[in-house]
Design an enzyme around this catalytic site. Structure first.
Site, PDB file in Angstrom:
ATOM      1  CB  SER A 147      -0.696   1.694   0.593  1.00 47.50           C
ATOM      2  OG  SER A 147       0.416   2.206  -0.122  1.00 47.50           O
ATOM      3  CE1 TYR A 160      -0.910  -2.155  -3.386  1.00 46.30           C
ATOM      4  CE2 TYR A 160      -0.231   0.134  -3.119  1.00 46.30           C
ATOM      5  CZ  TYR A 160      -0.313  -1.159  -2.628  1.00 46.30           C
ATOM      6  OH  TYR A 160       0.169  -1.451  -1.375  1.00 46.30           O
TER       7      TYR A 160
END
Length: 281
Positions: A147, A160
């Site tokens: 990501s 995250y």
């Protein structure tokens, strides 16, 4: 020409394969004539995805598995089952990911779940599958879904960010190891999606925002970059030019080099400096 591993009767294993980017990748591999194992924790979604894939690949070439990728033993059982069914694995796409949200001092269970699936799932998959893939002596791919948040680490969802930063570091180490392994024809790649409209990002929306890509667009871009051998597969967004992504990443690295406060992009004292940096002034 597509990558040599993407070939008729080769085998692809995709975690998080029942929806989103994972299902789009599985469908692309199905159209290439590959045999498939899609992995998820949701049996209902797996069954629905298998029906779609079987219409392209044939039911005999589609396998499903309910697997908790955060558990190494479960992943080992998955690898064994794929080997028994299809003879081995040519492409492993470690794509399973969750984003329930997190705060720095919030519930520890969220931290454990996010890091367990997003980071340990990729570590487990790579460590368990890679030795057998290498031993096959065939061209192969390990694709790990990272990501942009694992590179720029914006505030708001620290668990995250930590998990995806770990994925980046692990995948870089994995590729270094593979390229220094004798007779190894496996390569690792870090997929860095942009804003993709999936169940993970929908947040109650039923229609794709104009700025988002579809999972299919993301997979098409991934396949094109695999064809030319990219390790970092940095996907653009409809509303964020690649140049801006690059500036954000360079600024994040600059926090260390310039000894700025961490996450200085969001620090009021550096707002003007970041704006000038982005605009090239």
């Amino acid at each position: 020409m597509p990558h040599a591993a993407i070939a008729k009767d080769n085998v692809a294993v995709i975690t998080g394969g029942a929806s989103g980017i994972g299902l789009a990748a599985a469908m692309a591999f199905a159209y290439a004539g590959m045999k498939l194992c899609i992995v998820d924790v949701d049996q209902t979604r797996l069954a629905e995805a298998a029906t779609k894939l079987s219409s392209v690949a044939g039911a005999a070439n589609v396998m499903t598995s309910v697997t908790d990728v955060s558990q190494a033993q479960s992943v080992a059982e998955l690898e064994r089952a794929v080997r028994e069914r299809f003879g081995g694995t040519d492409i492993l796409m470690n794509n399973a990911g969750i984003q329930p949200g997190s705060t720095l001092f919030g519930e520890p269970d969220n931290w454990q779940r996010i890091i367990g699936v997003n980071m340990w799932g990729i570590i487990n998959g790579s460590r368990v599958f890679a030795p057998g893939m290498i031993a096959r002596g065939r061209p192969g791919l390990i694709i790990n879904t990272g990501s942009k948040q694992g590179i720029t680490t914006p505030p708001g969802d620290p668990a995250y960010n930590v998990s995806k930063a770990g994925v980046k570091a692990f995948t870089e180490a994995l590729q270094h190891e593979l390229r220094n392994t004798s007779d190894c024809r496996i390569t690792a790649h870090l997929l860095i999606p942009g804003f993709v409209f999936t169940g993970l990002t929908a947040k109650g929306r039923s229609e794709k925002p104009a700025g988002a890509w579809t999972p299919e667009q993301t997979v098409d871009f991934m396949l094109a970059r695999l064809e030319v051998g990219d390790f970092y597969i940095l996907c653009p967004d409809n509303d964020v030019p690649r140049a801006l992504d690059e500036k954000r990443m360079l600024w994040a690295a600059g926090d260390i080099v310039e000894n700025r406060p961490p996450l200085s992009r969001w620090h009021p004292d550096y707002a003007e400096a970041f704006k000038k940096f982005v605009e090239g002034n």
